[in-house]
Design a protein around this motif. Structure first.
Motif, short mmCIF file in Angstrom:
data_model
loop_
_atom_site.label_atom_id
_atom_site.label_comp_id
_atom_site.label_asym_id
_atom_site.label_seq_id
_atom_site.Cartn_x
_atom_site.Cartn_y
_atom_site.Cartn_z
N ASN A 56 17.43 -0.67 -7.35
CA ASN A 56 18.74 -0.27 -7.88
C ASN A 56 19.77 -1.38 -7.74
O ASN A 56 20.66 -1.51 -8.58
N SER A 57 19.66 -2.17 -6.69
CA SER A 57 20.62 -3.26 -6.43
C SER A 57 20.44 -4.43 -7.38
O SER A 57 21.35 -5.26 -7.50
N GLY A 58 19.30 -4.53 -8.03
CA GLY A 58 19.08 -5.61 -8.98
C GLY A 58 17.91 -6.51 -8.67
O GLY A 58 17.66 -7.48 -9.39
N PHE A 59 17.19 -6.23 -7.60
CA PHE A 59 16.02 -7.03 -7.27
C PHE A 59 14.85 -6.63 -8.18
O PHE A 59 14.73 -5.47 -8.57
N SER A 60 13.98 -7.59 -8.48
CA SER A 60 12.79 -7.31 -9.28
C SER A 60 11.79 -6.52 -8.45
O SER A 60 11.95 -6.36 -7.23
N VAL A 92 0.84 -1.20 0.00
CA VAL A 92 0.00 0.00 0.00
C VAL A 92 0.87 1.25 0.00
O VAL A 92 0.63 2.20 -0.74
N LEU A 93 1.93 1.25 0.82
CA LEU A 93 2.84 2.39 0.82
C LEU A 93 3.46 2.60 -0.56
O LEU A 93 3.56 3.73 -1.04
N LEU A 94 3.88 1.52 -1.17
CA LEU A 94 4.53 1.63 -2.48
C LEU A 94 3.55 2.09 -3.55
O LEU A 94 3.92 2.83 -4.45
N LEU A 95 2.30 1.67 -3.44
CA LEU A 95 1.31 2.12 -4.42
C LEU A 95 0.93 3.58 -4.21
O LEU A 95 0.71 4.32 -5.16
N ARG A 96 0.87 4.00 -2.95
CA ARG A 96 0.53 5.40 -2.66
C ARG A 96 1.68 6.34 -2.93
O ARG A 96 1.48 7.49 -3.28
N PHE A 97 2.90 5.85 -2.77
CA PHE A 97 4.09 6.67 -2.95
C PHE A 97 5.05 5.93 -3.87
O PHE A 97 6.08 5.44 -3.43
N PRO A 98 4.71 5.83 -5.15
CA PRO A 98 5.53 5.01 -6.05
C PRO A 98 6.96 5.53 -6.17
O PRO A 98 7.21 6.72 -6.21
N ALA A 99 7.87 4.59 -6.19
CA ALA A 99 9.29 4.93 -6.35
C ALA A 99 9.59 5.13 -7.82
O ALA A 99 8.95 4.56 -8.69
N GLN A 100 10.57 5.91 -8.09
CA GLN A 100 11.02 6.14 -9.46
C GLN A 100 12.29 5.31 -9.69
O GLN A 100 13.31 5.82 -10.08
N ALA A 101 12.19 4.02 -9.39
CA ALA A 101 13.37 3.15 -9.45
C ALA A 101 13.90 2.97 -10.86
O ALA A 101 15.09 3.04 -11.08
N GLN A 125 9.55 -5.36 -3.26
CA GLN A 125 8.39 -5.17 -2.38
C GLN A 125 8.49 -6.09 -1.16
O GLN A 125 8.25 -5.67 -0.02
N ALA A 126 8.86 -7.35 -1.40
CA ALA A 126 8.98 -8.31 -0.29
C ALA A 126 10.08 -7.90 0.67
O ALA A 126 9.91 -7.98 1.90
N LEU A 127 11.21 -7.44 0.16
CA LEU A 127 12.31 -7.01 1.02
C LEU A 127 11.96 -5.74 1.79
O LEU A 127 12.34 -5.59 2.96
N ALA A 172 16.03 -16.39 -7.75
CA ALA A 172 15.78 -16.99 -9.06
C ALA A 172 14.33 -16.82 -9.51
O ALA A 172 13.98 -17.23 -10.61
N ASN A 173 13.51 -16.22 -8.67
CA ASN A 173 12.08 -16.08 -8.98
C ASN A 173 11.68 -14.60 -8.94
O ASN A 173 11.18 -14.12 -7.93
N PRO A 174 11.90 -13.86 -10.03
CA PRO A 174 11.59 -12.43 -10.04
C PRO A 174 10.12 -12.11 -9.84
O PRO A 174 9.77 -11.01 -9.43
N GLU A 175 9.23 -13.07 -10.08
CA GLU A 175 7.79 -12.84 -9.91
C GLU A 175 7.27 -13.52 -8.64
O GLU A 175 6.09 -13.86 -8.57
N ILE A 176 8.12 -13.68 -7.66
CA ILE A 176 7.74 -14.38 -6.44
C ILE A 176 6.51 -13.73 -5.80
O ILE A 176 6.37 -12.52 -5.79
N ASP A 177 5.61 -14.58 -5.30
CA ASP A 177 4.43 -14.02 -4.65
C ASP A 177 4.75 -13.68 -3.19
O ASP A 177 5.73 -14.15 -2.62
#
Length: 181
Positions: A64-68, A15-24, A73-75, A166-171
């Protein structure tokens, strides 16, 4: 109860990320361009950092570090779970109530990881002469880079590497299960 709590943390971060989207990764920026710099001037205090800004900065640093997107979001949710995005913990130390160990930084690095992350942060220039982490985006970015490197190279993170990296689309639930050890 832990799964429900983890799901709430992930939902909060999303919710935070959707309300305040990053410009990654805006389309107009080529991060491979050697003239591109992701660094920002470090802040000298953290009183001016809002939870929303910290969530955005943490997410952006992970991207920026390379995560999807899903991994970042999970991190970000994991950082929130660790310390509620409290700057005094993200850029400082505190005692772990469960084991009395000294925790360092945004993922509460402890034991061998605490000096390892501090040495890495020193090398990135985000540790002051007094040994404290300099609050700001550069310190968040350096910690995210450390985490990415640790997941890629440390043998003890084999499961994380195979099931998370190895799973960029991890749920969200799978990520929380892997990261929320």
């Amino acid at each position: 109860a832990r799964r429900r709590s983890s799901a709430k943390v992930v939902l909060f971060a999303v919710v935070l990320l959707l309300r305040f989207p990053a410009q990654a990764f805006p389309e107009s920026i080529n991060m491979a361009d050697p003239n591109y710099s992701r660094a920002q001037a470090p802040r000298t205090s953290f009183e001016d950092l809002s939870t929303q800004q910290l969530a955005t900065d943490v997410y952006t640093a992970f991207r920026n570090s390379g995560f999807s997107d899903s991994q970042a979001q999970a991190l970000t949710a994991e950082v929130y779970r660790e310390n509620n995005l409290r700057p005094e913990y993200m850029f400082g130390t505190h005692k772990d109530d469960a084991n009395e160990a000294l925790n360092v930084g945004m993922l509460s690095f402890q034991k061998d990881r605490a000096p390892a992350v501090m040495n890495y942060l020193k090398g990135k220039g985000v540790v002051a002469d007094d040994g404290t982490i300099t609050p700001g985006f550069d310190a968040i970015q350096a910690q995210a880079d450390f985490i990415f490197n640790e997941m890629q190279t440390d043998p003890s993170y084999k499961r994380t590497r195979e099931e998370f990296l190895a799973n960029p689309e991890i749920d969200r639930s799978a990520a929380a299960n892997i990261l929320g050890k």
